[in-house]
Design an enzyme around this catalytic site. Sequence first.
Site, PDB file in Angstrom:
ATOM      1  N   PHE A 114     -25.131  40.584 -57.972  1.00  0.00           N
ATOM      2  CA  PHE A 114     -25.982  39.869 -56.782  1.00  0.00           C
ATOM      3  C   PHE A 114     -26.037  38.427 -57.019  1.00  0.00           C
ATOM      4  O   PHE A 114     -26.460  37.854 -58.178  1.00  0.00           O
ATOM      5  CB  PHE A 114     -27.512  40.325 -56.483  1.00  0.00           C
ATOM      6  CG  PHE A 114     -27.435  41.583 -55.955  1.00  0.00           C
ATOM      7  CD1 PHE A 114     -27.274  42.863 -56.621  1.00  0.00           C
ATOM      8  CD2 PHE A 114     -28.077  41.998 -54.489  1.00  0.00           C
ATOM      9  CE1 PHE A 114     -27.155  44.031 -55.732  1.00  0.00           C
ATOM     10  CE2 PHE A 114     -27.859  43.246 -53.745  1.00  0.00           C
ATOM     11  CZ  PHE A 114     -27.482  44.134 -54.614  1.00  0.00           C
ATOM     12  N   ALA A 115     -25.685  37.498 -56.098  1.00  0.00           N
ATOM     13  CA  ALA A 115     -25.862  36.039 -56.274  1.00  0.00           C
ATOM     14  C   ALA A 115     -26.286  35.408 -55.060  1.00  0.00           C
ATOM     15  O   ALA A 115     -25.855  35.328 -54.090  1.00  0.00           O
ATOM     16  CB  ALA A 115     -24.468  35.466 -56.535  1.00  0.00           C
ATOM     17  N   TYR A 119     -28.405  31.374 -57.366  1.00  0.00           N
ATOM     18  CA  TYR A 119     -27.784  32.193 -58.366  1.00  0.00           C
ATOM     19  C   TYR A 119     -26.106  32.162 -58.161  1.00  0.00           C
ATOM     20  O   TYR A 119     -25.447  32.779 -58.816  1.00  0.00           O
ATOM     21  CB  TYR A 119     -28.367  33.645 -58.315  1.00  0.00           C
ATOM     22  CG  TYR A 119     -29.688  33.640 -59.346  1.00  0.00           C
ATOM     23  CD1 TYR A 119     -30.908  32.883 -58.943  1.00  0.00           C
ATOM     24  CD2 TYR A 119     -29.774  34.451 -60.418  1.00  0.00           C
ATOM     25  CE1 TYR A 119     -31.974  33.019 -59.530  1.00  0.00           C
ATOM     26  CE2 TYR A 119     -30.808  34.539 -61.087  1.00  0.00           C
ATOM     27  CZ  TYR A 119     -31.844  33.811 -60.693  1.00  0.00           C
ATOM     28  OH  TYR A 119     -33.019  33.790 -61.425  1.00  0.00           O
ATOM     29  N   ASP A 204     -26.799  41.782 -63.908  1.00  0.00           N
ATOM     30  CA  ASP A 204     -27.132  40.741 -63.515  1.00  0.00           C
ATOM     31  C   ASP A 204     -26.012  39.730 -63.293  1.00  0.00           C
ATOM     32  O   ASP A 204     -24.841  39.847 -64.029  1.00  0.00           O
ATOM     33  CB  ASP A 204     -28.053  40.116 -64.717  1.00  0.00           C
ATOM     34  CG  ASP A 204     -29.575  40.654 -64.487  1.00  0.00           C
ATOM     35  OD1 ASP A 204     -29.618  41.506 -63.814  1.00  0.00           O
ATOM     36  OD2 ASP A 204     -30.543  40.043 -65.084  1.00  0.00           O
ATOM     37  N   ASP A 206     -26.366  36.509 -63.918  1.00  0.00           N
ATOM     38  CA  ASP A 206     -26.267  35.257 -64.758  1.00  0.00           C
ATOM     39  C   ASP A 206     -26.258  35.562 -66.279  1.00  0.00           C
ATOM     40  O   ASP A 206     -27.000  35.323 -67.265  1.00  0.00           O
ATOM     41  CB  ASP A 206     -27.995  34.524 -64.832  1.00  0.00           C
ATOM     42  CG  ASP A 206     -29.107  35.570 -64.845  1.00  0.00           C
ATOM     43  OD1 ASP A 206     -28.706  36.799 -64.548  1.00  0.00           O
ATOM     44  OD2 ASP A 206     -29.983  35.164 -65.477  1.00  0.00           O
ATOM     45  N   GLU A 296     -37.345  46.547 -63.136  1.00  0.00           N
ATOM     46  CA  GLU A 296     -37.122  47.084 -64.471  1.00  0.00           C
ATOM     47  C   GLU A 296     -38.208  47.988 -65.113  1.00  0.00           C
ATOM     48  O   GLU A 296     -37.786  48.985 -65.783  1.00  0.00           O
ATOM     49  CB  GLU A 296     -37.205  45.750 -65.533  1.00  0.00           C
ATOM     50  CG  GLU A 296     -36.745  45.991 -66.829  1.00  0.00           C
ATOM     51  CD  GLU A 296     -36.429  44.716 -67.518  1.00  0.00           C
ATOM     52  OE1 GLU A 296     -35.155  44.333 -67.834  1.00  0.00           O
ATOM     53  OE2 GLU A 296     -37.363  44.039 -68.079  1.00  0.00           O
ATOM     54  N   ASP A 319     -29.883  38.224 -75.434  1.00  0.00           N
ATOM     55  CA  ASP A 319     -30.615  37.132 -74.827  1.00  0.00           C
ATOM     56  C   ASP A 319     -30.411  35.843 -75.632  1.00  0.00           C
ATOM     57  O   ASP A 319     -30.485  36.021 -76.866  1.00  0.00           O
ATOM     58  CB  ASP A 319     -32.152  37.319 -74.739  1.00  0.00           C
ATOM     59  CG  ASP A 319     -32.580  36.417 -73.482  1.00  0.00           C
ATOM     60  OD1 ASP A 319     -32.434  35.114 -73.658  1.00  0.00           O
ATOM     61  OD2 ASP A 319     -33.137  36.883 -72.546  1.00  0.00           O
TER      62      ASP A 319
HETATM   63  C1  UD2 Z   1     -35.198  40.431 -65.905  1.00  0.00           C
HETATM   64  C2  UD2 Z   1     -33.968  41.513 -65.922  1.00  0.00           C
HETATM   65  C3  UD2 Z   1     -33.473  41.496 -64.660  1.00  0.00           C
HETATM   66  C4  UD2 Z   1     -34.457  41.972 -63.424  1.00  0.00           C
HETATM   67  C5  UD2 Z   1     -35.700  40.952 -63.549  1.00  0.00           C
HETATM   68  C6  UD2 Z   1     -36.962  41.489 -62.880  1.00  0.00           C
HETATM   69  C7  UD2 Z   1     -33.037  41.491 -67.977  1.00  0.00           C
HETATM   70  C8  UD2 Z   1     -32.112  40.900 -68.948  1.00  0.00           C
HETATM   71  N1  UD2 Z   1     -33.104  41.246 -66.795  1.00  0.00           N
HETATM   72  O1  UD2 Z   1     -34.243  39.478 -65.717  1.00  0.00           O
HETATM   73  O2  UD2 Z   1     -32.440  42.707 -64.416  1.00  0.00           O
HETATM   74  O3  UD2 Z   1     -35.073  43.306 -63.751  1.00  0.00           O
HETATM   75  O4  UD2 Z   1     -36.141  40.908 -64.880  1.00  0.00           O
HETATM   76  O5  UD2 Z   1     -38.059  40.850 -63.300  1.00  0.00           O
HETATM   77  O6  UD2 Z   1     -33.795  42.504 -68.316  1.00  0.00           O
HETATM   78  N2  UD2 Z   1     -31.030  37.327 -57.962  1.00  0.00           N
HETATM   79  C9  UD2 Z   1     -30.404  36.428 -57.323  1.00  0.00           C
HETATM   80  N3  UD2 Z   1     -31.080  35.279 -56.880  1.00  0.00           N
HETATM   81  C10 UD2 Z   1     -32.475  34.864 -57.075  1.00  0.00           C
HETATM   82  C11 UD2 Z   1     -33.137  35.753 -58.101  1.00  0.00           C
HETATM   83  C12 UD2 Z   1     -32.535  36.885 -58.775  1.00  0.00           C
HETATM   84  O7  UD2 Z   1     -29.311  36.555 -56.832  1.00  0.00           O
HETATM   85  O8  UD2 Z   1     -32.858  34.066 -56.524  1.00  0.00           O
HETATM   86  C13 UD2 Z   1     -30.424  38.480 -58.801  1.00  0.00           C
HETATM   87  C14 UD2 Z   1     -29.292  37.784 -59.591  1.00  0.00           C
HETATM   88  O9  UD2 Z   1     -28.362  38.992 -59.873  1.00  0.00           O
HETATM   89  C15 UD2 Z   1     -30.279  38.033 -61.015  1.00  0.00           C
HETATM   90  C16 UD2 Z   1     -30.955  39.262 -60.857  1.00  0.00           C
HETATM   91  O10 UD2 Z   1     -31.558  39.270 -59.226  1.00  0.00           O
HETATM   92  O11 UD2 Z   1     -29.109  38.003 -62.199  1.00  0.00           O
HETATM   93  C17 UD2 Z   1     -32.324  39.309 -61.653  1.00  0.00           C
HETATM   94  O12 UD2 Z   1     -33.130  38.199 -61.699  1.00  0.00           O
HETATM   95  P1  UD2 Z   1     -33.171  37.219 -62.735  1.00  0.00           P
HETATM   96  O13 UD2 Z   1     -31.831  37.134 -63.681  1.00  0.00           O
HETATM   97  O14 UD2 Z   1     -33.591  35.875 -62.576  1.00  0.00           O
HETATM   98  O15 UD2 Z   1     -34.113  38.031 -63.677  1.00  0.00           O
HETATM   99  P2  UD2 Z   1     -34.749  38.066 -65.039  1.00  0.00           P
HETATM  100  O16 UD2 Z   1     -33.896  37.176 -65.904  1.00  0.00           O
HETATM  101  O17 UD2 Z   1     -36.146  37.772 -65.336  1.00  0.00           O
END
Ligand code: UD2
Length: 345
Positions: A114-115, A119, A204, A206, A296, A319
């Site tokens: 997803f983007a 993102y 993910d 990113d 998660e 990470d």
């Molecule tokens: C963690 C988890 C992630 C998710 C999230 C929930 C890891 C490494 N990653 O990452 O899978 O469970 O926690 O709290 O454990 N996205 C968009 N637009 C946005 C926000 C999110 O497209 O504005 C999508 C995108 O694909 C992104 C994913 O959702 O990679 C997860 O969001 P994140 O990467 O910001 O979450 P993060 O880093 O806290």
Amino acid sequence: MVMKKVLILGGILMAGIIGYFSIQHINQTSWEPVSIQHISQPSCQPVRQTDLNENFSVLPRMSYRQPFVDKPQRTDVLLMSPWLAPIVWEGTFNRDILNAQYRQKNFVVGVATFAVKKYIRFIEGFLGSANKFFLSGHRVNFYLFTDNPEKVPSIKLAPEKRLFIIPVQNYSRWQDISMNRMDIISNHIRSHWRYEVDYLYSMDIDVQMFEHIGVEIIDTLVGTISSWLYTTPRDSNSYERRPESRAAIPRGEGDFYYAASFYGGSVSEVYKLTTACFKGVTEDRANGIEAKWHEESHLNKYLLYHKPTRLLSPEYYWDEELIRPRIIRVKRLSSVRKDLKEVRF
Ligand code: UD2
């Protein structure tokens, strides 16, 4: 003397009788067909049809180091979970053997990513590196969900890789974007992917890949051990603990902490996982609670009570903020550093 002869003759006669009856017995058990009527069968016995296809394929001849049971490939890491699921680490498998086995099956693997909103900026790094390192030489369909299809950069993919851009709505809260992935994946499995792919992985966006991620990731239900918490005792890690949440894991329970950034498996298992996790998210919403780490947390609960058949070591999601210890010999996939405040709002 006469007595001795009588005894010997008697012995021979007895042996003959025993021999005759045992041969009869052998004849009975091994040759004579048993009448089916003698076996009591429950009338509602389910009908099974085992495929007895004799067109089995043969692996090509290969030259590689012989494995020995007393010489483990690695002694510094856990290679097998207590339920005998392999944990995939560099140095524990031979990719040539795996590729040869896998090629015979001609599978298609789907990747859902997803983007949404800002993102979109991660698409190029993700797809560019996945084109090179993800299941190189094998058929892969990338399914990219975005609220901005016209902004998806054009990337030339290898002939065996295909990109599908699927429009999706955005949500004002980033947590909802992340959590709703489970629902969207589950719906697309029902409507499309069950007809299109054999295995499905959610990733993910990113992230970037730096080393090959090959068919060693393929199995029925696959989870990735978090790079933040792989040595943390179960009671100190990040599970949801509040009993009011459907994601709650009681103290004293837990295997590993799994990252939601990379999980997958057969289409039917991923369907069960995403449907169950989103049901948990929906029930939490109705009860006015949100799990600590969103979907998660639900994923961790699911994988505790539905044991994965294969685990990916933190090599498969490292990470960038962490210092890489010796046991992580390769960084196959790693997060892209992001300014959370800027990118999420
Ligand atoms: C963690 C988890 C992630 C998710 C999230 C929930 C890891 C490494 N990653 O990452 O899978 O469970 O926690 O709290 O454990 N996205 C968009 N637009 C946005 C926000 C999110 O497209 O504005 C999508 C995108 O694909 C992104 C994913 O959702 O990679 C997860 O969001 P994140 O990467 O910001 O979450 P993060 O880093 O806290």
